[in-house]
Design a protein around this motif. Structure first.
Motif, short mmCIF file in Angstrom:
data_model
loop_
_atom_site.label_atom_id
_atom_site.label_comp_id
_atom_site.label_asym_id
_atom_site.label_seq_id
_atom_site.Cartn_x
_atom_site.Cartn_y
_atom_site.Cartn_z
N ALA A 48 0.83 -1.20 0.00
CA ALA A 48 0.00 0.00 0.00
C ALA A 48 0.87 1.26 0.00
O ALA A 48 0.63 2.20 -0.77
N SER A 49 1.90 1.27 0.83
CA SER A 49 2.79 2.43 0.92
C SER A 49 3.53 2.66 -0.39
O SER A 49 3.68 3.80 -0.84
N SER A 50 3.98 1.59 -1.01
CA SER A 50 4.68 1.70 -2.30
C SER A 50 3.75 2.23 -3.38
O SER A 50 4.15 3.04 -4.22
N GLU A 51 2.52 1.78 -3.36
CA GLU A 51 1.55 2.24 -4.34
C GLU A 51 1.26 3.73 -4.16
O GLU A 51 1.21 4.49 -5.13
N ILE A 52 1.13 4.16 -2.93
CA ILE A 52 0.91 5.58 -2.64
C ILE A 52 2.12 6.40 -3.11
O ILE A 52 1.96 7.44 -3.77
N ASP A 53 3.32 5.92 -2.81
CA ASP A 53 4.54 6.61 -3.26
C ASP A 53 4.57 6.73 -4.78
O ASP A 53 4.99 7.75 -5.33
N GLY A 54 4.15 5.68 -5.46
CA GLY A 54 4.15 5.69 -6.92
C GLY A 54 3.31 6.83 -7.49
O GLY A 54 3.68 7.45 -8.49
N TYR A 55 2.19 7.11 -6.86
CA TYR A 55 1.34 8.21 -7.31
C TYR A 55 1.89 9.56 -6.87
O TYR A 55 1.85 10.53 -7.62
N CYS A 56 2.39 9.64 -5.67
CA CYS A 56 2.77 10.94 -5.08
C CYS A 56 4.13 11.45 -5.51
O CYS A 56 4.39 12.66 -5.42
N LYS A 58 5.49 12.20 -8.18
CA LYS A 58 5.56 13.20 -9.24
C LYS A 58 5.58 14.62 -8.66
O LYS A 58 6.28 15.49 -9.17
N LEU A 59 4.82 14.83 -7.58
CA LEU A 59 4.70 16.18 -7.03
C LEU A 59 5.25 16.33 -5.62
O LEU A 59 5.38 17.45 -5.13
N TYR A 60 5.53 15.22 -4.94
CA TYR A 60 5.97 15.27 -3.56
C TYR A 60 7.24 14.46 -3.37
O TYR A 60 7.48 13.50 -4.10
N THR A 61 8.02 14.85 -2.38
CA THR A 61 9.18 14.06 -2.01
C THR A 61 8.67 12.87 -1.19
O THR A 61 7.94 13.05 -0.22
N VAL A 62 9.02 11.67 -1.64
CA VAL A 62 8.59 10.46 -0.93
C VAL A 62 9.81 9.79 -0.31
O VAL A 62 10.90 9.92 -0.84
N PRO A 63 9.65 9.09 0.80
CA PRO A 63 8.41 8.89 1.54
C PRO A 63 7.96 10.18 2.20
O PRO A 63 8.77 11.03 2.55
N SER A 104 -8.57 6.83 -7.15
CA SER A 104 -9.09 8.02 -7.83
C SER A 104 -8.51 9.29 -7.23
O SER A 104 -8.11 10.21 -7.96
N TYR A 105 -8.46 9.34 -5.91
CA TYR A 105 -7.89 10.52 -5.25
C TYR A 105 -6.41 10.67 -5.58
O TYR A 105 -5.93 11.77 -5.88
N LEU A 106 -5.67 9.57 -5.52
CA LEU A 106 -4.23 9.64 -5.81
C LEU A 106 -3.96 10.05 -7.25
O LEU A 106 -2.97 10.74 -7.54
N LYS A 107 -4.84 9.68 -8.17
CA LYS A 107 -4.70 10.14 -9.56
C LYS A 107 -4.89 11.66 -9.63
O LYS A 107 -4.18 12.33 -10.38
N LEU A 108 -5.82 12.19 -8.85
CA LEU A 108 -6.00 13.65 -8.79
C LEU A 108 -4.76 14.33 -8.23
O LEU A 108 -4.36 15.40 -8.69
N VAL A 109 -4.14 13.71 -7.24
CA VAL A 109 -2.90 14.24 -6.67
C VAL A 109 -1.82 14.28 -7.74
O VAL A 109 -1.13 15.29 -7.91
N THR A 110 -1.69 13.21 -8.51
CA THR A 110 -0.69 13.14 -9.57
C THR A 110 -0.91 14.23 -10.61
O THR A 110 0.04 14.80 -11.13
N GLU A 111 -2.17 14.54 -10.89
CA GLU A 111 -2.50 15.58 -11.87
C GLU A 111 -2.41 16.99 -11.29
O GLU A 111 -2.61 17.96 -12.00
N GLY A 112 -2.15 17.09 -10.00
CA GLY A 112 -2.06 18.39 -9.36
C GLY A 112 -3.41 19.00 -9.04
O GLY A 112 -3.51 20.18 -8.71
N LYS A 113 -4.47 18.21 -9.08
CA LYS A 113 -5.83 18.69 -8.83
C LYS A 113 -6.27 18.49 -7.39
O LYS A 113 -7.34 18.93 -7.01
#
Length: 147
Positions: A48-56, A58-63, A104-113
């Motif tokens: 789950a954490s890896s999947e979240i990092d994969g989306y985030c 693009k716009l955030y420093t992970v972890p 769906s939410y994480l995709k919005l995060v990736t798009e900057g929305k």
């Protein structure tokens, strides 16, 4: 790899320990050693954490640190979905719906929305531009006039 939730966030708070045992009983004995249960739940949390990092990423420093409360909640939903998905071909509909909501939410995060809240976005990098400078031309209309 940083985990965005803990085992205590998952059970017995969100699902019962008996349900976790059922989902992690690979041998079919209806019991499970604590180490096996722990390893399976840890794997679901890591996935789950890896999947979240994969989306985030693009716009955030992970972890993400500190972990926003929303991400902790979403990591719990994703980890529980992964636990059900490893055992059942048909997880409960609520787990499927929650997982889809998180994605769906994480995709919005990736798009900057959508934003994560407390996490700091990665600083914008300068645009990829090329700058060309040169000396003044030797041959101009003025000095070549008459040729």
């Amino acid at each position: 790899m940083s985990a965005y939730c803990t085992k205590a966030d998952i059970y017995p708070d969100q699902i019962s320990t008996d349900q976790v045992i059922k989902l992690s009983d690979d041998s079919g004995t209806k019991t499970v050693m604590d180490a096996t249960l722990e390893a399976i739940v840890d794997k679901a949390i890591t996935d789950a954490s890896s999947e979240i990092d994969g989306y985030c990423q693009k716009l955030y420093t992970v972890p993400l640190s500190p972990v926003p409360e929303l991400i902790r909640k979403y990591a719990v939903d994703m980890a529980i979905y992964h636990l059900y998905a490893r055992r059942d071909n048909d997880p409960p509909q609520i787990r499927i719906d929650r997982y889809k909501q998180v994605v769906s939410y994480l995709k919005l995060v990736t798009e900057g929305k959508a934003a994560l809240g407390a996490a700091t976005p990665v600083a914008d990098s300068p645009p990829n531009e090329v700058s060309i400078t040169s000396n003044t031309g030797l041959f101009t209309r003025t000095n070549m006039e008459g040729f």
